[in-house]
Write a protein that holds these residues in place. Structure first.
Motif, PDB file in Angstrom:
ATOM      1  N   THR A  95       0.844  -1.204   0.000  1.00 37.46           N
ATOM      2  CA  THR A  95       0.000   0.000   0.000  1.00 37.46           C
ATOM      3  C   THR A  95       0.881   1.257   0.000  1.00 37.46           C
ATOM      4  O   THR A  95       0.573   2.236  -0.674  1.00 37.46           O
ATOM      5  N   LEU A  99       0.611   4.089  -2.722  1.00 33.21           N
ATOM      6  CA  LEU A  99       0.029   5.393  -2.363  1.00 33.21           C
ATOM      7  C   LEU A  99       0.999   6.367  -1.703  1.00 33.21           C
ATOM      8  O   LEU A  99       0.675   7.547  -1.553  1.00 33.21           O
ATOM      9  N   GLY A 223      -1.852   8.637   1.331  1.00 30.62           N
ATOM     10  CA  GLY A 223      -2.877   8.901   0.307  1.00 30.62           C
ATOM     11  C   GLY A 223      -3.431  10.303   0.545  1.00 30.62           C
ATOM     12  O   GLY A 223      -2.724  11.171   1.058  1.00 30.62           O
ATOM     13  N   ALA A 231      -7.894   4.096   0.066  1.00 32.67           N
ATOM     14  CA  ALA A 231      -6.638   3.521   0.583  1.00 32.67           C
ATOM     15  C   ALA A 231      -6.927   2.173   1.256  1.00 32.67           C
ATOM     16  O   ALA A 231      -6.169   1.207   1.094  1.00 32.67           O
ATOM     17  N   THR A 234      -7.520  -0.479  -1.316  1.00 33.78           N
ATOM     18  CA  THR A 234      -6.215  -0.890  -1.868  1.00 33.78           C
ATOM     19  C   THR A 234      -5.556  -1.898  -0.933  1.00 33.78           C
ATOM     20  O   THR A 234      -5.107  -2.969  -1.362  1.00 33.78           O
TER      21      THR A 234
END
Ligand code: FAD
Length: 400
Positions: A95, A99, A223, A231, A234
């Motif tokens: 992640t 991001l 993010g 987020a 994701t």
């Protein structure tokens, strides 16, 4: 090697694993296991096998999905002591790659890959699990930064972690999915309290985590402010592949090959029912491992699995339940009562008692079926009357 040629990637992985995977003792005290895990992760990184497809500029291998797949195949013959890093490597790290800003990736990815900093996932709350968008932990502006208040629960491994990916509500005047933001939290910061929770295996795999006026800087946002739901989706996508796709560990008492060994040891291998169940288990295990290999290759090649991660997650949980039934069929009383001196007996009992959590952790089986129905099969969406109502007017958790 001959003619001065470089060894192939597969040969390098095979040789390295043969020389470096430590013997692990499932009964070892926790501090010792943590030390072994961290030492091994650092060695993995030094050899170039941690985050094989992650960007090289942030400490990853910068290689392709093909190399990652080779590593998975070779590693399947071992029981790597990497469980401590499952959330760091399988969820938070990917992640961050997707991001994070350049500064966040440069700061957090290298120590995460080396196993020096361990991460956890702070989503679920006492009043928000399946419907995680109903969470009540608040993040309020404080000058440039933020102040966090609230409680999380079922946070896996939090007692051993250094950072967490926290989902908090930044705007209660927005509908529940819109007013959320993801933050990077220092788990050692003042105001963070972690309390381990023991489950029916007798171990404490997860925790309650309290946030009392925890201050975060502006650059803790992962993010966009207000983009927490995107987020979270994701991260949950990475989580489902990571959980569903976790390789059956070599010494996992519920893995097919170990159940065959158990049946042989207990003289149950000639029983036609046991044989039929073992054959069905083998087929299910093999089918899932091929499906997972495909999802991983696609994900590593930059094509996220989307809702198919839910198929992997659901199938992984169902496989474990099937394996547990087969273990009970083979072991009978041995699965419920064992010689206290038998490590293998205890490991089997712990594995069996941990099975129910597989259909809850990472989103329950019912929720995975909802996602598959809605996003893969095109069935009508679950009605959600609260979708467009400002969060502060909803009756959820302790609110309302
Ligand atoms: C071992 C383990 C580790 C975990 N680790 C973490 C972690 O690290 N971080 C984290 O944030 N969380 C973690 N969790 C929490 C996990 O994500 C939640 O337990 C899970 O999402 C379910 O939420 P809940 O427990 O609040 O159950 P609830 O949401 O209250 O669900 C109760 C029951 O209702 C059903 N249900 C709810 N909504 C629906 C619906 N819309 N349709 C059909 N059925 C529905 C559920 O399937 C379930 O059977 C962990 C849980 C476990 C067991």
């Amino acid at each position: 090697m001959t003619n001065g040629e470089e060894p192939s990637f597969r040969t390098r992985v095979r040789d390295w694993l043969a020389a470096n995977v430590p013997e692990t003792d499932p009964q070892a005290p926790v501090p010792e296991m943590l030390k072994t895990a961290k030492r091994f992760q650092a060695a993995l990184h030094d050899a170039g096998f941690a985050g094989i497809t992650w960007p090289a500029e942030y400490g990853g291998g910068g290689l392709t999905a093909a190399e990652q797949q080779i590593f998975h195949e070779e590693a399947a013959a071992y029981d790597l002591p990497t469980g401590l890093f499952m959330i760091s490597m399988g969820m938070c790290g990917p992640t961050l790659v997707d991001l994070g800003t350049h500064e966040q990736k440069a700061r957090y990815l290298p120590p995460l890959l080396r196993g020096e900093e361990v991460w956890c996932q702070l989503f679920s709350e006492p009043g928000a699990g399946s419907d995680v968008a109903s969470l009540q932990t608040r993040a309020e502006r404080d000058g440039e930064g933020w102040v966090i208040n609230g409680q999380k629960v079922w946070t896996s491994g939090a007692q051993h972690t250094d950072y967490g990916a926290l989902l908090a509500r930044t705007d209660p005047d927005q509908p529940k999915h819109k007013g959320l933001t993801m933050f990077i939290v220092d788990m050692h910061a003042p105001g963070v309290t972690v309390r381990p929770l023991r489950d029916m295996t007798g171990r404490a795999p997860f925790n309650e985590v309290y946030f009392d006026g925890v201050r975060l800087p502006a650059d803790a946002v992962l993010g966009a402010v207000g983009g927490g739901w995107a987020a979270a989706v994701t991260m949950l996508g990475h989580e489902r592949v990571s959980i569903g796709g976790s390789v059956r560990r070599r010494y996992d008492p519920l893995a097919y090959r170990n159940l065959v060994a158990l049946a042989r040891e207990l003289g149950r291998l000639d029983d036609p029912l046991v044989r039929a169940e073992l054959a069905a288990l083998y087929a299910a295990e093999r089918a899932l491992s091929l499906f997972n290999a495909r999802l991983r290759q696609e994900a590593d090649a930059g094509s996220p699995p989307g809702a198919r991660g839910s198929v992997a997650k659901l199938s992984g949980a169902e496989l474990l339940w099937r394996a547990t039934r087969v273990a009970g069929l083979i072991a009978g009383m041995h699965a419920a009562a064992w010689d206290p001196a038998s490590t293998a007996g205890e490991e089997l009992a712990v594995a069996i008692n941990a099975t129910p959590s597989s259909s809850i952790a990472g989103g329950t089986n019912q929720i995975q079926r909802n996602i598959i129905g809605d996003r893969i099969l095109g069935l009508p969406r679950e009605p959600a009357a609260d979708r467009d109502i400002p969060f502060r007017h909803l009756r959820v958790g302790t609110q309302g």
